[in-house]
Design a protein around this motif. Sequence first.
Motif, mmCIF file in Angstrom:
data_model
loop_
_atom_site.group_PDB
_atom_site.id
_atom_site.type_symbol
_atom_site.label_atom_id
_atom_site.label_comp_id
_atom_site.label_asym_id
_atom_site.label_seq_id
_atom_site.Cartn_x
_atom_site.Cartn_y
_atom_site.Cartn_z
ATOM 1 N N ARG A 70 0.872 -1.174 0.000
ATOM 2 C CA ARG A 70 0.000 0.000 0.000
ATOM 3 C C ARG A 70 0.899 1.210 0.000
ATOM 4 N NH1 ARG A 70 -2.613 -0.859 4.591
ATOM 5 N NH2 ARG A 70 -3.943 -2.397 3.630
ATOM 6 N N PRO A 71 0.972 1.990 -1.031
ATOM 7 C CA PRO A 71 0.177 1.960 -2.259
ATOM 8 C C PRO A 71 0.529 0.762 -3.152
ATOM 9 C CG PRO A 71 1.681 3.847 -2.300
ATOM 10 C CD PRO A 71 1.885 3.146 -0.996
ATOM 11 N N ALA A 72 -0.501 0.274 -3.833
ATOM 12 C CA ALA A 72 -0.372 -0.942 -4.642
ATOM 13 C C ALA A 72 0.624 -0.783 -5.786
ATOM 14 C CB ALA A 72 -1.735 -1.351 -5.180
ATOM 15 N N ASP A 73 0.806 0.434 -6.289
ATOM 16 C CA ASP A 73 1.728 0.596 -7.415
ATOM 17 C C ASP A 73 3.197 0.551 -6.998
ATOM 18 O OD1 ASP A 73 1.493 3.079 -6.187
ATOM 19 O OD2 ASP A 73 1.502 4.212 -8.048
ATOM 20 N N CYS A 74 3.474 0.273 -5.723
ATOM 21 C CA CYS A 74 4.854 0.102 -5.252
ATOM 22 C C CYS A 74 5.331 -1.343 -5.375
ATOM 23 C CB CYS A 74 4.987 0.581 -3.808
ATOM 24 S SG CYS A 74 4.831 2.369 -3.656
ATOM 25 N N VAL A 75 4.467 -2.239 -5.856
ATOM 26 C CA VAL A 75 4.848 -3.631 -6.105
ATOM 27 C C VAL A 75 5.506 -3.687 -7.478
ATOM 28 C CG1 VAL A 75 4.022 -5.997 -6.437
ATOM 29 C CG2 VAL A 75 2.943 -4.511 -4.729
ATOM 30 N N TRP A 76 6.701 -4.277 -7.543
ATOM 31 C CA TRP A 76 7.369 -4.414 -8.836
ATOM 32 C C TRP A 76 7.065 -5.780 -9.415
ATOM 33 C CZ3 TRP A 76 8.711 -2.068 -12.793
ATOM 34 C CH2 TRP A 76 9.486 -2.680 -13.764
ATOM 35 N N GLN A 77 6.541 -5.807 -10.628
ATOM 36 C CA GLN A 77 6.259 -7.042 -11.362
ATOM 37 C C GLN A 77 7.150 -7.077 -12.584
ATOM 38 O OE1 GLN A 77 4.201 -9.418 -10.355
ATOM 39 N NE2 GLN A 77 3.470 -8.272 -8.604
#
Length: 84
Positions: A70-77
């Motif tokens: 959280r924030p979700a866009d901090c996950v690297w895929q």
Amino acid sequence: MAGHIVPHFHNGPGVPVIEVGAKEFMCIGAPPPNDHPHVFLDMGGESEIICSYCSTLYRFDPALRSGEARPADCVWQYAPADAA
């Protein structure tokens, strides 16, 4: 690459705190190509840790799954190399 077991997180948005659902993970700083060397972080018995490379504060949230943030866009895929 089929994926990775250790979650990877970044602070591309520049937020003061990233809540994560894992106590062991990699900080990459920012999304590539601006990432820093990938740093393995282990909170152990603590609930917070600061990346020694970029000073991002990560806070454990047991309500999140291992690969969530959280924030979700901090996950690297990682994207497959042939996905273009």
